[in-house]
Structures are given as structure tokens and as C-alpha cells.
Enzyme design. Sequence first.
Site, short mmCIF file in Angstrom:
data_model
loop_
_atom_site.label_atom_id
_atom_site.label_comp_id
_atom_site.label_asym_id
_atom_site.label_seq_id
_atom_site.Cartn_x
_atom_site.Cartn_y
_atom_site.Cartn_z
CG ASP B 145 -1.97 -1.06 1.17
OD1 ASP B 145 -2.22 -1.58 0.05
OD2 ASP B 145 -2.54 -1.40 2.22
N GLY B 190 -5.54 -1.48 -2.00
CA GLY B 190 -5.21 -0.21 -1.35
C GLY B 190 -6.46 0.33 -0.69
NE ARG B 191 -11.35 -2.03 2.83
CZ ARG B 191 -12.44 -2.24 2.10
NH1 ARG B 191 -12.38 -2.25 0.79
NH2 ARG B 191 -13.60 -2.47 2.66
#
Lengths: 414, 414
Positions: B145, B190-191
Site C-alpha cells: 500500500d 489499497g484500502r
Amino acid sequence: MKNLVGAALLGQSGGPTSVINASAAGVFLEALKQENITEVYGAIHGIKGILNEDFYDIKQEDVEELMLLKNTPSSAIGSVRYKMKDPKKDDSEYVRLLEVFKKYNIRYFFYNGGNDSMDTCNKISKFFKKSEYACNVIGVPKTIDNDLNATDHSPGYASAAKYVATTLMELYHDATVYDTKMITIVEVMGRNAGWLTAAAALAQMKNQGPDLIYLPEIPFDLEDFFVQVHKVLDKKGKVIVAVSEGIKTEDGKYIPEKYGELKTDAFGHAQLGGTAQVLANEVANRIDAKVRAIEFSLLQRSAAHLASKVDVEEAFKSGVKAVKAAVAGTTDKMVGFKRVSSNPYKIKYVMLPLRLAANTEQKVPLEWILPDGKGMTQEYIDYALPLIQGESKAKLVDGLPRFAQLKKVRVVKK
Amino acid sequence: MKNLVGAALLGQSGGPTSVINASAAGVFLEALKQENITEVYGAIHGIKGILNEDFYDIKQEDVEELMLLKNTPSSAIGSVRYKMKDPKKDDSEYVRLLEVFKKYNIRYFFYNGGNDSMDTCNKISKFFKKSEYACNVIGVPKTIDNDLNATDHSPGYASAAKYVATTLMELYHDATVYDTKMITIVEVMGRNAGWLTAAAALAQMKNQGPDLIYLPEIPFDLEDFFVQVHKVLDKKGKVIVAVSEGIKTEDGKYIPEKYGELKTDAFGHAQLGGTAQVLANEVANRIDAKVRAIEFSLLQRSAAHLASKVDVEEAFKSGVKAVKAAVAGTTDKMVGFKRVSSNPYKIKYVMLPLRLAANTEQKVPLEWILPDGKGMTQEYIDYALPLIQGESKAKLVDGLPRFAQLKKVRVVKK
């Protein structure tokens, strides 16, 4: 017919593969060398391009760029899914094709595709013969499904198989990393034949593959599937399953048809979930574990960065052999492979009657498939392993693949 | 503290990456060389392994096999997602950890993970300090991320970014091959931070990437999305979209929450569709075209065959530097990167206070994101391009990667 002088035309057809352009490179580069071939054309979107007199002029391309096609995925001149009519019922499209071929004096025709495309190629070939139009017609095989008849295997399969095996090995490491219960269901392409899903057995051979493998050749039983998943889960705490998109229940229904919710969008198109996703939902309702569905989708057929060298070279040579055979007078044939031996790996290129490949499906032999989703026999491994050897890929520029960039100059319509 | 003599322990934590094992290789191989380090342990499933006194004895491993960890994806000694309690409220777990550290005389502790893991590492470090237990604690960064604070970037990001860019280039060739209207929506992990989705701009730079890119840093507007998709479709007939799984609408809702159907399985777990799939359904209801959703899923973080050499080397060196720093007396720090220049690419390894990395998120600068889903600015390209350079991968055996096969000898519990 020998000593034909005129233009050569290549069409690409059906779903793309990592190496269909390698065959195009073989056809184009060899055709450019041949004295009897006056022009080299690429049909834009296969048959549709011919019907529309829509061609790229390959003589305008740089040879170096055509060489880069060898490692450029998909179909550089555009593909098509187009089923021609039965000429016995309606020959208007064939009459139109003949008109275009005559107008551009096309005397060499190469069609690169799977069994539907070979059927098209076969019908065209027969129609030209009947019409006494001298044109040498050669089919060049390609399909990730590997279901073309009469040939040992087809270009495109090996690279997709290498992708499936390599990616499943990597997934194995990822999907077993936590100490919690996890079930991962991976969907592999192949609507009727399980060749590509069978490649999961290559990862299994390394003890880094799926626990269970389901091919469409064997009817799928959901209750038995639960039993097998439970067995592995109880033993290992993790389960990885590879399923073909084409598995069907005993009554001949695909999994999304049988267990999914059929929805239609605002335009009336059916929206069916994927096989892995529908199975994952069923499993989640039955077994208390984290369940994840993964679909290889288009990635498995376009991953040129992971192509097999054997596959790239065979695809390229198939194109070269097609042109050489056509110029030597061969027509109404498809380039095929006959395996001489698996260890060491050796094949012979053969010219097969187009009708043998047209519209028939070569499935995985049932005796190669182990029961209860356990995988494949050694016979399959011996068959598939030689095909995935070696690497062949685009050079990197800026850390990214440098794919062919054709000028794509259109032929002026006559 | 200097001149500590005792065991070294490494834990791997959080979601795996292609290069987390490269850092493990760096830690293990360097620790094995250090005289002050008496034993080298790997915690099985991170913190959980420490709480359970469950360790691998790394001295039992062959050095050649540990070297192969450099190119083996995921977390070889097992990972964990485990949020430790706030020690101010309940310090029982920390007391237990201290007990275990004392019992095994662990004086060097390395924890390899993202911001949650650095938070854990930070809390442990502070608790040991408070408890006057001499142990040098060093965090080793990793996250696809790229959202760790205070460091220019984190190991794991570059390889995943290279996967995203390369695969999108390949998909571009596949998804534009027919002459029919097609919309392809690709979901990238990729939160909360859009770094990985931003890598789609590297494919765009080669004119072989998505038309539209959506990051979670900018609120997502479905109506505006339709407008942008329509614009591209009208112009090109095909649209490729890269979306972060973490995009949210103005009211802070993820796409599946906002537009998906919330279903729960038989065990009460929520079953939410993926962002790309839910968007694809919305698009299919609005625009008459073939719409396909593709999720990179675990593939993007485990594709070691496509790792960036820069990333693999930096991950390995981060592990080596962590051990060297710890032995030299450094504690309570995380290894970080400071960029000296982008062209030529040069970084300095720095030791950052653990609290700076703990539990904070570094998002993509808003000024690097172009409006209307158009992609990224040159600043992002200049930042990311040096990171994805070069190749580093496992050698092939039988055409398949030869990943590390550790003996995994467990340490006898004391």
C-alpha cells in the site's frame, strides 16, 4: 497450387493469446521474403476486415518492429468473433469474400485461430475450390484452451499453462500464510475442455499447488465437493481449489446457471456470476472459514511476460511453415504438431486437412484425470511439462515491456 | 543498548508481499554472521508465535536456501493480523511477551510489517523500555500500500506497482482487440491510500494503460464516472478503468456498501461484492456495452516472478541494516528510505523513530492526482518510475520458479 503470384493476407480470430502475434510475426516476416508474394496484408478484425476491405499494409512496417510482435500479447491487427453462415444455406458472404480476394489479387490466405476459426477457414477454402479461384489457404492454430483436434497441442496453450502453474504456486504461498481457516477458489478459463485447468497439476507437482482440481470433462457434484473441501480443511486448515469456468453438474448446467442468481441488466443482457464466485458463496454458506474467489480472467491469456519459450518459438515457426507450405503449393491444410518424444521433447510440424480441425473439440482424456478432484496423472505431467519450458519476453524499457508499435497504415480501398 | 548478547527474533506481520521474505533473508543472513547474536529465531505467525513460544530455529537452515527467500513470495514463517491491546488499559499480553523474551534471552527483535505492525512494534519497544528489559527493537517496513509514514516508500510497493503497470499494459492489448464496445474495470488493492492504483499511470505513460484511474484520496462520484466513461467510449469504443478497492463516495461509503447488495452467509459474515464488480453492474445498467470486472486480488502482492530488482534489493538491505543497527546499539527505530535524487535514483537508509511510522497513513498528495479520473501528474511518474526498475526472480526448475523450501525446525519449548 504452385507458382501462384499475388498478395498474402493474414487474419487473427477468436480470443487472443500471449503468442498469437508470434504467429503473425512468422507469417509476415516469411511472406515479406517470398518472391511470389507481391503484397502482405493484415485483415483488420479478421473476417470482418476482409468483408469490409479493411487491411493494414504490412510492407509499410519496419522489420524490427514486426520482430517485436513475437513477444507482444493479444492480436495486433484486431480479432473478431464472427461465425460465418453455412454456405449451403446462404453463400452471400463467401461470394463477397471471393470478390474482395479477386479485387486485391489475394492468392495466399492464412487464418490464425481456434476451432471456430478453422471451421471458417475450412469453409472459405472449400468455397474457393468450388469457385475455381486459385488461392492457397492455410490455417495457423492458436488457442489457450488447447482443444484443437488432430494436433498434439496448439500455440497459446503452453504460455497460459505456465501462467496458471506459476501463479498458483505464488498464490499457494500467499493463501497459506495465516493460521486461520481459509478456502481459496481459483477460476481458470476453458469452457468445454479442461486442458488449462489441468496445468494446476504442474504446481501440485511442486507441492505448491491447489489441493483440488476440477475439469469440465467430469460432471461436478456440489455435495461431493463439500466433502473433499472439508477433508482438506480438517487436515491442513487451508484449501486451495482450481476450477474450470466450464465445469457442469450432472444435468449439464454450468455452476452459475445452476447455483447463481440470474440477473439481467437494463439492456436485457444476462449477468451471471463467475464459477469461482458462485462456488465460494455456496462454500461460505456451508463451511465456517474465510472463503475467497479469484478469477484469472483475461490475465491468463495476455501475460506475455510469463510466456513459455517453447510456445513462442512454435507459434512463430507455425507462421513461417504456413507461408512456406503455401508458397510450395499446399492448400486446405492447418499447421499441426506431431509429438515425436516427450523426453527429450521433440515435435514434427505436419500439415493436417482443415476439416479435421474444423469445429471439433479435443478434450482431456478421462483416464488422465484423477478421481475426487485430486488432480492429474503422470501422463498429463509428461505431456505438459516440456511445453512450458524457457522464457521469451519483450525487452524492458523503463522497467516495462517494450511491445511492438505498428504504424498500422491502411491499404487504400480499390 | 550496545554489546547486548543474546538471541535475535524476527516476526512477519500483516498482508504478505513479493519481497517480505527478501527482508527476512537480510535479517537472518546478517544475524547469523553477528557474534553477539547467539540464536536466530523466526516467530511463527508473528506476535501469536511469540505469545505461544512458537519459533523456527533459523540456524538449522541451509544458507543457500535462506538466500532463495530473496525471491520467494509471501511470508515464509507465517504472518498474522493481530492488533495488540493498548498497554495502558491491559498490559497482560506485553507482560507475557516480556516473559517469553526473558526465557529465551531474546535481545534483538525485528518486526517486519506495515503501519499496524509498526504500532505493535512501537508499543512493545516502549513496554520493554519501561520494564528496563534490554532489547534492541527495530521495525522493518513492508507494504504494497506504500502508506507507511516518514519513509519515501516501503519495500513491497515497487514490485506490486510493477505488476499493476505491466499487467495493465498486457490487458490494454487484450481488452481493445475486438471492434465491439467494451468497458473493462480493473480493481487494485489499497484500502485507504491510492499509491498502488496510481501505478496504473505508468502504463498510461506508455499509451497502453487505462483511460481512467480512481484513487481513494478523491471522493468518488458515480454520475461523474458515467460521464467520463461515456466520453471515452464515444471516442475510442473501448474503456479501461483502474479503480482502487478503497474508493469512497462523498458520504464516506465504500462502493460495495453504497451500491452493492449486502448479503450475509449462513455464519453471519457479510458478503460484499468487489468494488470493480459492483461498478461494472452499475455501468452495465447504464451503458449498452460489454462490461467486464477484473480483480487483481492476491495476484498483485504475490507475483514474485515480476518483482522489481530495486525493490528486492532494498527489502533485503533493509533487513541487513536493521540487524547491523541493532547490534550497534540502535533501538526503537524503523528502517526508512530518504530519497536523495530520482534521476539518477539514489536513496539513503535512515533510522526513523518507531512512533513516526506507527499507525499513521501516508496518502498520495492530492496535487499529484489529475481531475476527472485522468491519472497522475509527472511528479508521480518521477517518483515511481525509478522504483520499478530491473528484474530479480527465482531461477526456474522444470520451467517453474524454485522457491525456498525451509526445513522449519521448531525450537524446543523451554
